[in-house]
Design an enzyme around this catalytic site. Structure first.
Site, PDB file in Angstrom:
ATOM      1  N   ASN A 117       3.766  -5.587   5.676  1.00 46.94           N
ATOM      2  CA  ASN A 117       2.589  -6.327   6.126  1.00 46.94           C
ATOM      3  C   ASN A 117       2.957  -7.624   6.827  1.00 46.94           C
ATOM      4  O   ASN A 117       2.223  -8.086   7.708  1.00 46.94           O
ATOM      5  CB  ASN A 117       1.659  -6.599   4.937  1.00 46.94           C
ATOM      6  N   GLY A 155      -1.969  -4.248   0.986  1.00 44.03           N
ATOM      7  CA  GLY A 155      -2.089  -5.459   1.787  1.00 44.03           C
ATOM      8  C   GLY A 155      -1.144  -6.577   1.377  1.00 44.03           C
ATOM      9  O   GLY A 155      -1.133  -7.640   2.008  1.00 44.03           O
ATOM     10  N   SER A 171       0.802  -1.222   0.000  1.00 46.86           N
ATOM     11  CA  SER A 171       0.000   0.000   0.000  1.00 46.86           C
ATOM     12  C   SER A 171       0.836   1.273   0.000  1.00 46.86           C
ATOM     13  O   SER A 171       0.383   2.324  -0.456  1.00 46.86           O
ATOM     14  CB  SER A 171      -0.945   0.012   1.207  1.00 46.86           C
ATOM     15  N   HIS A 213      -0.108   5.029   7.007  1.00 43.26           N
ATOM     16  CA  HIS A 213       0.092   5.429   5.618  1.00 43.26           C
ATOM     17  C   HIS A 213       0.318   6.939   5.506  1.00 43.26           C
ATOM     18  O   HIS A 213      -0.429   7.720   6.088  1.00 43.26           O
ATOM     19  CB  HIS A 213      -1.127   5.037   4.774  1.00 43.26           C
ATOM     20  N   ASP A 244      -4.780   6.659  10.130  1.00 43.52           N
ATOM     21  CA  ASP A 244      -4.442   5.327  10.622  1.00 43.52           C
ATOM     22  C   ASP A 244      -3.009   5.243  11.164  1.00 43.52           C
ATOM     23  O   ASP A 244      -2.605   4.224  11.720  1.00 43.52           O
ATOM     24  CB  ASP A 244      -4.646   4.264   9.538  1.00 43.52           C
TER      25      ASP A 244
END
Length: 224
Positions: free
Chosen positions: A116, A87, A50, A200, A197
């Protein structure tokens, strides 16, 4: 007499023509010799997650798109295929890479994966094995490899975070590939540059991310 003059004139014209041809050929040869190290068009394949797939961003504002703009502005004959998926894990990248290599035949593969795996607490050894397999596959396909590293948040424990970060350096030495140690250097520790979040970066942070990546990318493209 007239025929002799015409013949002489023709010879002079032919001589001039040959001289011009030689001059053009010489100029072309010199142009090739003195041309840019980027003279042959190259394809750069970015295999990421991502952080490279513009998660939460408007299209065209992530570091990969900014890198394409920089290539054009500097007249570097290379194009970027962004095969990043939000992801994505090292396992997913490993399974997707063979088809991407066959389709795009890249000169350079930029691997930006592992975050991830780390966020899920997956074994460092497994991530390293997947990154090694991807690197080997790319090199066997006559593509150079460039690695982009990642750090995990401290709440994952000091031992895990240190082993995870060191994994990239160890692998880069093993496969003799250039490495960007931490793509979010100067970004991850600034909340104002991160999305809600806290994982990011905002679009405003991506020029700084590119600044971390560009020197290594540029050198990798220059390499023969």
């Amino acid at each position: 007499m007239l025929k002799s003059l015409n013949r002489l004139s023709g010879l002079r014209t032919w001589s001039q023509y040959l001289t011009q041809c030689c001059a053009i050929a010489l100029a072309a040869t010199l142009g090739i010799a003195s041309g840019s190290a980027y003279s042959a068009p190259k394809t750069v394949l970015v295999l990421g997650d991502s952080l490279s797939a513009e998660y939460g961003l408007a299209r065209g504002t992530g570091w990969v798109a900014l890198a394409e703009e920089k290539l054009r502005s500097q007249n570097i004959e290379a194009s970027i295929v962004n095969a990043s998926v939000s992801g994505e894990t090292t396992s997913g990248g490993r399974s997707r890479l063979p088809a991407l290599l066959d389709k795009y035949k890249p000169a350079l593969v930029v691997i930006e994966l592992g975050a991830n795996d780390g966020l899920r607490g997956l074994p460092v050894a497994a991530a390293e094995a997947n990154l090694l397999a991807m690197s080997s596959a790319a090199q066997k396909a006559d593509a150079r490899v460039m690695l982009i590293g990642m750090r995990m948040p401290p709440n994952y424990g000091r031992d895990y975070t240190e082993r995870f970060f060191a994994m990239y350096g160890t692998l880069a030495k093993q496969i003799k590939a250039p490495l960007v140690p931490f793509m979010l250097e100067g970004v991850a520790d600034k909340p104002e540059l991160m999305q809600p979040d806290r994982l990011h970066p905002l679009a405003s942070a991506h020029p700084a991310i590119l600044a971390n990546i560009w020197p290594t990318l540029q050198k990798s493209l220059k390499a023969k």
